[in-house]
Scaffold this motif. Structure first.
Motif, PDB file in Angstrom:
ATOM      1  N   VAL A 111       0.677  -1.110  -0.073  1.00 35.68           N
ATOM      2  CA  VAL A 111       0.126  -0.199  -0.112  1.00 35.68           C
ATOM      3  C   VAL A 111       0.495   1.583   0.402  1.00 35.68           C
ATOM      4  CG1 VAL A 111      -2.097   1.124   0.857  1.00 35.68           C
ATOM      5  CG2 VAL A 111      -1.816  -1.002   1.590  1.00 35.68           C
ATOM      6  N   MET A 112       0.843   1.888  -1.073  1.00 38.91           N
ATOM      7  CA  MET A 112       1.498   3.439  -1.546  1.00 38.91           C
ATOM      8  C   MET A 112       0.515   4.466  -1.211  1.00 38.91           C
ATOM      9  SD  MET A 112       4.137   4.239  -4.677  1.00 38.91           S
ATOM     10  CE  MET A 112       5.730   3.489  -3.531  1.00 38.91           C
ATOM     11  N   GLN A 113       1.434   5.362  -0.141  1.00 35.09           N
ATOM     12  CA  GLN A 113       0.567   7.138  -1.362  1.00 35.09           C
ATOM     13  C   GLN A 113       1.590   8.183  -1.100  1.00 35.09           C
ATOM     14  OE1 GLN A 113      -1.494   8.567   2.248  1.00 35.09           O
ATOM     15  NE2 GLN A 113      -1.154  10.788   1.567  1.00 35.09           N
ATOM     16  N   ARG A 114       1.582   8.530  -2.009  1.00 39.21           N
ATOM     17  CA  ARG A 114       3.316   9.761  -2.584  1.00 39.21           C
ATOM     18  C   ARG A 114       2.625  11.198  -2.251  1.00 39.21           C
ATOM     19  NH1 ARG A 114       6.096  12.903  -5.626  1.00 39.21           N
ATOM     20  NH2 ARG A 114       7.994  11.825  -6.374  1.00 39.21           N
ATOM     21  N   GLU A 115       2.710  11.774  -1.834  1.00 38.99           N
ATOM     22  CA  GLU A 115       2.543  13.737  -2.092  1.00 38.99           C
ATOM     23  C   GLU A 115       3.669  13.878  -3.105  1.00 38.99           C
ATOM     24  OE1 GLU A 115       3.875  17.303   0.924  1.00 38.99           O
ATOM     25  OE2 GLU A 115       2.646  15.500   1.511  1.00 38.99           O
ATOM     26  N   PHE A 116       2.576  15.134  -4.117  1.00 39.98           N
ATOM     27  CA  PHE A 116       3.293  15.675  -4.927  1.00 39.98           C
ATOM     28  C   PHE A 116       3.435  16.825  -5.047  1.00 39.98           C
ATOM     29  CE2 PHE A 116       2.301  11.395  -6.948  1.00 39.98           C
ATOM     30  CZ  PHE A 116       3.377  11.754  -7.918  1.00 39.98           C
ATOM     31  N   PHE A 117       4.365  17.622  -3.688  1.00 41.20           N
ATOM     32  CA  PHE A 117       4.578  19.089  -3.334  1.00 41.20           C
ATOM     33  C   PHE A 117       4.868  19.339  -4.110  1.00 41.20           C
ATOM     34  CE2 PHE A 117       6.622  22.228  -1.201  1.00 41.20           C
ATOM     35  CZ  PHE A 117       5.559  22.710  -0.124  1.00 41.20           C
ATOM     36  N   ASN A 118       4.125  20.287  -4.705  1.00 44.64           N
ATOM     37  CA  ASN A 118       3.927  21.511  -6.210  1.00 44.64           C
ATOM     38  C   ASN A 118       4.891  20.483  -6.877  1.00 44.64           C
ATOM     39  OD1 ASN A 118       3.434  23.994  -4.251  1.00 44.64           O
ATOM     40  ND2 ASN A 118       5.811  24.253  -3.797  1.00 44.64           N
ATOM     41  N   GLU A 119       4.511  19.716  -7.504  1.00 45.63           N
ATOM     42  CA  GLU A 119       4.651  18.572  -8.724  1.00 45.63           C
ATOM     43  C   GLU A 119       3.596  18.403  -9.152  1.00 45.63           C
ATOM     44  OE1 GLU A 119       7.344  15.620  -7.567  1.00 45.63           O
ATOM     45  OE2 GLU A 119       6.926  16.442  -5.601  1.00 45.63           O
ATOM     46  N   VAL A 120       3.034  18.311 -10.271  1.00 51.08           N
ATOM     47  CA  VAL A 120       2.253  17.274 -11.018  1.00 51.08           C
ATOM     48  C   VAL A 120       2.123  16.044 -10.719  1.00 51.08           C
ATOM     49  CG1 VAL A 120       1.119  17.062 -13.586  1.00 51.08           C
ATOM     50  CG2 VAL A 120       1.890  19.045 -13.250  1.00 51.08           C
ATOM     51  N   VAL A 121       0.833  15.680 -10.156  1.00 46.98           N
ATOM     52  CA  VAL A 121       0.748  14.186  -9.895  1.00 46.98           C
ATOM     53  C   VAL A 121       0.750  13.358 -10.864  1.00 46.98           C
ATOM     54  CG1 VAL A 121      -0.854  12.364  -9.180  1.00 46.98           C
ATOM     55  CG2 VAL A 121      -0.997  15.083  -7.847  1.00 46.98           C
ATOM     56  N   VAL A 122       1.369  12.219 -11.007  1.00 48.21           N
ATOM     57  CA  VAL A 122       2.259  11.194 -11.552  1.00 48.21           C
ATOM     58  C   VAL A 122       1.580   9.514 -11.873  1.00 48.21           C
ATOM     59  CG1 VAL A 122       3.852  10.595 -13.939  1.00 48.21           C
ATOM     60  CG2 VAL A 122       4.187  12.851 -12.911  1.00 48.21           C
ATOM     61  N   THR A 123       0.356   8.976 -12.438  1.00 48.47           N
ATOM     62  CA  THR A 123       0.498   7.756 -12.044  1.00 48.47           C
ATOM     63  C   THR A 123       0.506   7.219 -13.778  1.00 48.47           C
ATOM     64  OG1 THR A 123      -1.667   8.354 -12.478  1.00 48.47           O
ATOM     65  CG2 THR A 123      -1.013   8.480 -10.339  1.00 48.47           C
ATOM     66  N   PRO A 124       0.545   6.087 -13.759  1.00 44.51           N
ATOM     67  CA  PRO A 124       0.771   5.249 -12.389  1.00 44.51           C
ATOM     68  C   PRO A 124       2.276   5.179 -11.340  1.00 44.51           C
ATOM     69  CG  PRO A 124       1.604   3.848 -13.705  1.00 44.51           C
ATOM     70  CD  PRO A 124       0.830   4.547 -14.469  1.00 44.51           C
ATOM     71  N   LEU A 125       1.896   4.898  -9.994  1.00 47.21           N
ATOM     72  CA  LEU A 125       3.429   5.182  -8.878  1.00 47.21           C
ATOM     73  C   LEU A 125       3.807   4.424  -9.735  1.00 47.21           C
ATOM     74  CD1 LEU A 125       1.491   6.039  -5.917  1.00 47.21           C
ATOM     75  CD2 LEU A 125       2.261   7.827  -7.466  1.00 47.21           C
TER      76      LEU A 125
END
Length: 197
Positions: A133-147
Motif C-alpha cells: 500500500v503506497m501513498q505519495r505526496e506531490f508537493f508543488n509537482e504534477v501528480v504522475v501515475t501510475p506510481l
C-alpha cells in the motif's frame, strides 16, 4: 515471508502525507487492521506479520484511508496505489495493481476511507505473498501515475502486508453442519437408487 527480496524505496520524511488506516476481512477469521501515523515510518514499513487469508476467484473489499500525519494541518495532493504480488515473483507488476487514485486528504475522494473491491485471480499462486500500500505526496509537482512501487520520495508512506492465497477446492471440510448435510443428501440418493434397482 521473504520480505527482503522485495524492492525498497518509500519516503524519507516523518511528516505530512501518510496512509492512516488499512482494513480488510478475509477467510478463516483473518483480518488486517492497521492504524498508521503512530509511529510514522520512513522507507518501506514491514507489516507482513499482519496477514490475510484470501481464496482464489473470490472478491474482497479493502478499505484504505489516504491521509496526513503532519502537525500543521495542511494537506497536499498526491496519489495512492495498492498492489498484490499474485505471481509471487517478488515484483509488483502492472497486473498486480488492484487500486490507483489521486486526491488530497480530507477532500473528495479522500475525505473518507477509499473502498477497494478486487477479485483474486483464479490462477494466482497459492501460498504467502505481499500486498503493498503506497501513498505519495506531490508537493508543488504534477501528480504522475501510475506510481512506481519501488520509488523513493520525500513525503508519504509505503506499507507491506502479508497475504496467504488459498485454493478453496483444497480446503478440508471443517464445518460439521455442511458435512452432515452432504452426508445425508448422499445417503438419500444411495437409498433411492437401491430402491429403484
Amino acid at each position: 515471508f521473504l520480505r527482503g527480496n522485495y524492492c525498497v524505496g518509500g519516503p524519507s520524511s516523518y511528516i505530512d502525507s501518510n496512509v492512516e488506516w488499512v482494513f480488510i476481512e478475509g477467510e478463516n477469521d483473518s483480518e488486517i487492521l492497521h492504524i498508521g501515523c503512530d509511529p510514522i515510518v520512513t522507507g518501506v514499513e514491514d507489516l507482513t506479520h499482519k496477514t490475510i487469508d484470501l481464496y482464489q476467484g473470490k472478491t474482497y473489499t479493502l478499505m484504505v484511508t489516504f491521509g496526513d500525519c503532519g502537525p500543521h494541518g495542511t494537506t497536499y495532493t498526491g496519489a495512492g496505489s495498492v498492489w498484490i504480488d499474485w505471481g509471487q515473483d517478488f515484483i509488483f507488476d502492472p497486473a498486480d495493481l488492484i487500486h490507483e487514485s489521486e486526491g488530497t486528504p480530507g477532500n473528495t475522494p479522500w475525505d473518507e476511507p477509499v473502498e477497494i473491491t478486487f477479485t483474486v485471480p483464479n490462477d494466482a499462486e497459492t501460498g504467502n505473498t505481499v500486498m503493498r500500500v503506497m501513498q505519495r505526496e506531490f508537493f508543488n509537482e504534477v501528480v504522475v501515475t501510475p506510481l512506481d512501487p519501488c520509488e523513493s520520495f520525500t513525503w508519504g508512506s509505503v506499507m507491506d502486508f502479508g497475504v496467504n492465497v488459498i485454493d478453496p477446492t483444497a480446503v478440508p471440510i471443517t464445518n460439521w453442519s455442511l458435512y452432515l448435510t452432504a452426508l445425508l443428501i448422499g445417503s438419500f440418493f444411495f437409498i433411492r437408487i437401491r430402491k429403484i434397482m
